[in-house]
Design an enzyme around this catalytic site. Structure first.
Site, short mmCIF file in Angstrom:
data_model
loop_
_atom_site.label_atom_id
_atom_site.label_comp_id
_atom_site.label_asym_id
_atom_site.label_seq_id
_atom_site.Cartn_x
_atom_site.Cartn_y
_atom_site.Cartn_z
N CYS A 1 55.59 24.62 47.22
CA CYS A 1 54.67 26.07 47.72
C CYS A 1 53.74 26.15 48.99
O CYS A 1 53.21 25.48 49.30
CB CYS A 1 53.35 26.29 46.72
SG CYS A 1 51.93 27.32 47.06
N CYS B 1 56.83 32.08 46.46
CA CYS B 1 55.58 31.80 45.74
C CYS B 1 55.28 32.59 44.60
O CYS B 1 54.56 33.56 45.63
CB CYS B 1 55.49 30.61 46.31
SG CYS B 1 54.27 29.82 44.99
N ARG C 1 65.09 21.55 45.59
CA ARG C 1 65.28 21.24 46.87
C ARG C 1 63.99 22.33 47.47
O ARG C 1 64.41 23.40 47.04
CB ARG C 1 65.97 20.62 48.21
CG ARG C 1 67.28 21.27 48.07
CD ARG C 1 68.35 21.00 49.01
NE ARG C 1 69.80 21.65 48.78
CZ ARG C 1 70.14 21.17 50.17
NH1 ARG C 1 70.43 20.66 50.79
NH2 ARG C 1 71.35 21.84 49.73
N GLU D 1 74.87 23.16 61.24
CA GLU D 1 75.92 23.37 60.75
C GLU D 1 76.92 23.87 60.37
O GLU D 1 76.96 25.51 60.41
CB GLU D 1 75.12 23.39 59.30
CG GLU D 1 73.58 21.96 59.00
CD GLU D 1 73.60 22.39 56.95
OE1 GLU D 1 73.99 23.17 56.01
OE2 GLU D 1 72.51 21.87 57.37
N ASN E 1 64.26 22.17 55.72
CA ASN E 1 65.35 22.23 55.96
C ASN E 1 65.67 23.92 55.71
O ASN E 1 65.04 23.84 54.58
CB ASN E 1 66.52 20.94 55.70
CG ASN E 1 67.59 21.49 55.65
OD1 ASN E 1 68.01 21.22 56.77
ND2 ASN E 1 68.54 21.58 54.75
N GLU E 2 66.31 24.47 56.45
CA GLU E 2 67.05 25.42 55.88
C GLU E 2 65.84 26.60 55.09
O GLU E 2 65.74 26.03 53.72
CB GLU E 2 68.17 25.66 54.90
CG GLU E 2 69.25 25.18 55.54
CD GLU E 2 70.14 25.72 55.16
OE1 GLU E 2 70.18 25.83 53.84
OE2 GLU E 2 71.13 25.72 55.53
N CYS F 1 49.59 32.12 45.99
CA CYS F 1 50.08 32.58 46.51
C CYS F 1 49.21 34.04 46.95
O CYS F 1 49.56 34.85 47.11
CB CYS F 1 51.53 33.02 46.75
SG CYS F 1 51.67 31.05 47.34
C1 GAL Z 1 73.58 24.13 53.32
C2 GAL Z 1 71.93 22.97 53.60
C3 GAL Z 1 72.92 21.67 53.51
C4 GAL Z 1 73.42 21.36 52.45
C5 GAL Z 1 74.96 21.43 52.15
C6 GAL Z 1 76.32 22.26 51.81
O1 GAL Z 1 72.87 25.02 53.02
O2 GAL Z 1 71.03 22.57 54.44
O3 GAL Z 1 72.04 20.50 53.23
O4 GAL Z 1 73.74 21.53 51.36
O5 GAL Z 1 74.32 23.21 52.63
O6 GAL Z 1 77.05 23.67 52.65
#
Ligand code: GAL
Length: 676
Positions: A118, A163, A114, A313, A152-153, A168
């Protein structure tokens, strides 16, 4: 952040991945019961759902998502709805390989994992745009959706997030043309005459790669700026697609000390700041460095917009990707969740709600384990936090931390610093900054973490460790700050280079304000150590030591040994209405704390509470704008109970009990107090 929900409650919940459980309807039902039991009021939904949302190109399947959002909403649980670009479906990578990133060895990835798209690829942008518009059209006005979780992140897969594909490379050249206009200007800015690396055609320029050019520091710096900008541009396009049908707030979850992305620039595109925190609790001889690690990041997050952020998170127990993955011991999840709130979070979320049954994260911590029940230590602690959040929400919402002290941390400085061959290799910028922050943490003094671009006028004291690169206008801003009565601390290895990583010639910026002439820097070793005398006490010094000559500044501390004996380690110079301090050598913890005491006295900065804090205990304060509400978070990170004395009278807002005089803080206890 009052605008993101109807009720004034701290957000509490987790990443929720129902698409893994679509063939287990009883589990989806049970999730709702357990969420309510744990006082969960929000979940992040759809983060990695692209393959379910669009199982084949152009064929969208959003009904299941609607059913889930409706069910959550009916049960009082709001949704932070994600755009799914965090992971790509196989049909996309298989049909359009250009969407896959090319690593710095020049080899394109094959599908999998994941965070590996690019960000320049027009096809990726087109497919993302279609998907985001669909989501926004369908759910953008749904009352259960309170916020957008963009991707996400970003940049989370690669070491440098970049990339190196041909698209690029070309985009980099175009970006450079716009920036420099002529190759002559670029060659000057990058000092390409060195090693005969002069560019005579734009097409000769490539991204820095280990098997090619990576020795031109100006080029490296521009590449890092370009990568950060390009990902930010992608994020902006994601938001633009969402904005077609929805004006709900957007956030993008940031990461710990994430060097590749200049979050300080990104902050302006986001309505709400959020980050993912996974501290290494219980892995050192005490928890203080870890608590400081997390506290520093929390402060940076809240300083971006000077408003509350969300801890998006965190794990309720363990992670699965470190070398050693220990659980959070009893009490630590409570303390670390409250720590986030203490430092300005208006929400605490977990990764993840339910442990996945298979694949990479099946043993990662979750609120609900494979046993599927509420009868676990982890669930009980999560529930306890949920219950206490409901008790403190009303008091806490509408407040934030406010600080008279700022610590400067700047991405462009970080990038240039890392490249400074010869000196910087001996130290680590992010670790050094934590040491500088730690002094304030131990003294219970609120500290913002800001970049060089921020306005300084609201602060009394600014500490700028290892600010090796000065952006244009920075030195003048600092001079104004001090002239107008501010106190400023600069340290060794500061003000060496300009924005293209060229060394300043002649007098260095700020030398005049500091009243010193900085001559040379040494990287010592175990055979050539040195100590400082500061106001009659001796302190050991670290490896970085500068030879500095006073030119009008008062000498407050000196070297004790070697050829620099008697020369300044600490200087203070009156400038306008303020004072400019210089620290010429790497201090230890005690020297910093003692120096901070002097700086705070000079600047008129006071701690959050007037009492002496035992080692491992800190206090944060949140207040509202007009100072009517003041909430104190007294946190004990020690592995044992400690006693301390409180001069003032407080009430515990969780238990309603009076708190005053000699008190005992239990292991990992956090008291949430208001003054009586
Ligand atoms: C983060 C990510 C999450 C999960 C988590 C595990 O970096 O956004 O999807 O993988 O780590 O600690």
């Amino acid at each position: 952040m009052g605008e993101i929900r109807e009720e004034n409650v701290l957000l509490y919940g987790a990443d929720y991945n129902p698409e893994q459980w679509l063939s287990y309807p009883e589990i989806l039902e049970e999730d709702i019961r357990l969420m309510k039991l744990a006082k969960v009021n929000t979940v992040s939904l759809g983060i990695f759902s692209w393959a379910v949302l669009e199982p084949e190109e152009g064929n969208y399947n959003l009904d299941y998502m609607e059913e889930i959002i409706n069910r959550l909403y009916k049960n009082g649980i709001s949704v932070n709805l994600a755009t799914p670009t965090g992971a790509m479906p196989n049909w996309l990578t298989h049909t359009y390989p250009e969407v896959l990133q090319t690593a710095e060895n020049g080899i394109r990835n094959i599908p999998g994992k994941r965070h590996n798209f690019c960000y320049t690829s027009p096809i990726m942008r087109e497919k993302m745009g279609k998907m985001n518009r669909k989501l926004s059209e369908r759910f953008g006005k749904h009352p259960g959706v309170i916020m957008w979780h963009i991707s996400n992140e970003y940049g989370g897969n690669f070491r440098d997030a970049s990339c190196h594909c041909e698209l690029c490379q070309e985009a980099f050249r175009e970006w450079l043309k716009e920036k420099y206009q002529t190759l002559d200007k670029l060659n000057q800015a990058w000092w390409t005459a060195f090693w005969s690396h002069t560019y005579t055609d734009w097409s000769q320029i490539h991204s820095p790669m280990p098997h090619g050019e990576d020795a031109l520091h100006g080029q490296n710096l521009d590449w890092r700026r370009f990568v950060s900008y390009k990902l930010q541009e992608f994020c902006r396009e994601e938001i633009k697609a969402i904005r077609v049908f929805s004006d709900k707030p957007v956030t993008a979850n940031m990461m710990r000390y994430f060097e590749p992305l200049d979050y300080d620039r990104w902050k302006d595109d986001l309505d709400v700041i959020s980050w993912d925190s996974y501290p290494d609790w219980h892995t050192m001889e005490d928890e203080v460095p870890i608590a400081v690690w997390a506290a520093f990041m929390h402060n940076q997050m809240r300083s971006f917009k000077k408003m509350p952020f969300i801890l998006m998170e965190s794990t309720p127990s363990l992670v699965n990707w470190k070398q050693e993955n220990n659980v959070k011991r009893p009490g630590m999840n409570y303390l670390s969740s409250m720590q986030a709130v203490a430092h300005g979070a208006d929400g605490v979320m977990y990764f993840q709600w339910r442990k996945s049954r298979g694949s990479f994260e099946k043993f990662h911590g979750a609120v609900v384990g494979h046993d599927g029940t509420e009868h676990t230590r982890v669930f009980k602690e999560v529930k306890q936090i949920g219950e206490d959040f409901t008790k403190i929400s009303e008091k806490v919402i509408g407040t934030c931390n406010s600080s008279k002290v700022a610590l400067i941390m700047d991405w462009e400085n970080w990038w240039a610093f890392k490249d400074a061959a010869g000196i910087s290799k001996s130290i680590n910028y992010e670790e050094e900054l934590q040491k500088y922050y730690r002094g304030f943490w131990e003294l219970g003094i609120e500290t913002d973490v800001i970049s060089m671009d921020h306005d300084l006028s609201s602060y009394k004291l600014v500490v700028a460790p290892l600010l090796y690169l000065y952006k244009p206008g920075y030195a003048e801003k600092v001079e104004d700050f001090v002239k107008n009565g501010g106190t400023y601390l600069a340290t060794y290895w500061s003000g060496q280079v300009n924005e293209t990583d060229l060394c300043f010639l002649g007098k260095k910026p700020l030398e005049e304000m500091l009243g010193i002439f900085i001559e040379e820097i040494d990287v010592g070793n175990e055979y050539f150590t040195n100590d400082a005398d500061y106001q009659g006490k001796t302190y050991p010094l670290g490896v970085l030591r500068e030879l500095v000559n006073p030119q009008g500044a008062e000498v407050r501390g000196t070297y004790l040994k070697d050829y620099v004996a008697g020369m300044p380690v600490i200087t203070k110079n009156a400038y306008g209405k303020g004072y400019a301090y210089y620290l010429a050598a790497q201090p230890d913890r005690e020297l910093l704390i003692d120096l901070y005491k002097e700086l705070c006295e000079t600047a008129g900065v006071t701690a959050n509470i007037p009492d002496v804090l035992p080692y491992g205990v800190t206090v944060s304060k949140r207040s509202d704008r007009d100072g009517k509400k003041e909430i104190y978070f007294l946190q004990n990170f020690n592995r044992q109970p400690v006693e301390m004395t409180l001069r003032d009278f407080y009430r515990d807002i969780v238990t309603g009990k009076d708190v005053n005089g000699c008190i005992k803080l239990d292991t990992y206890e956090c008291l949430i107090l208001e003054k009586q």
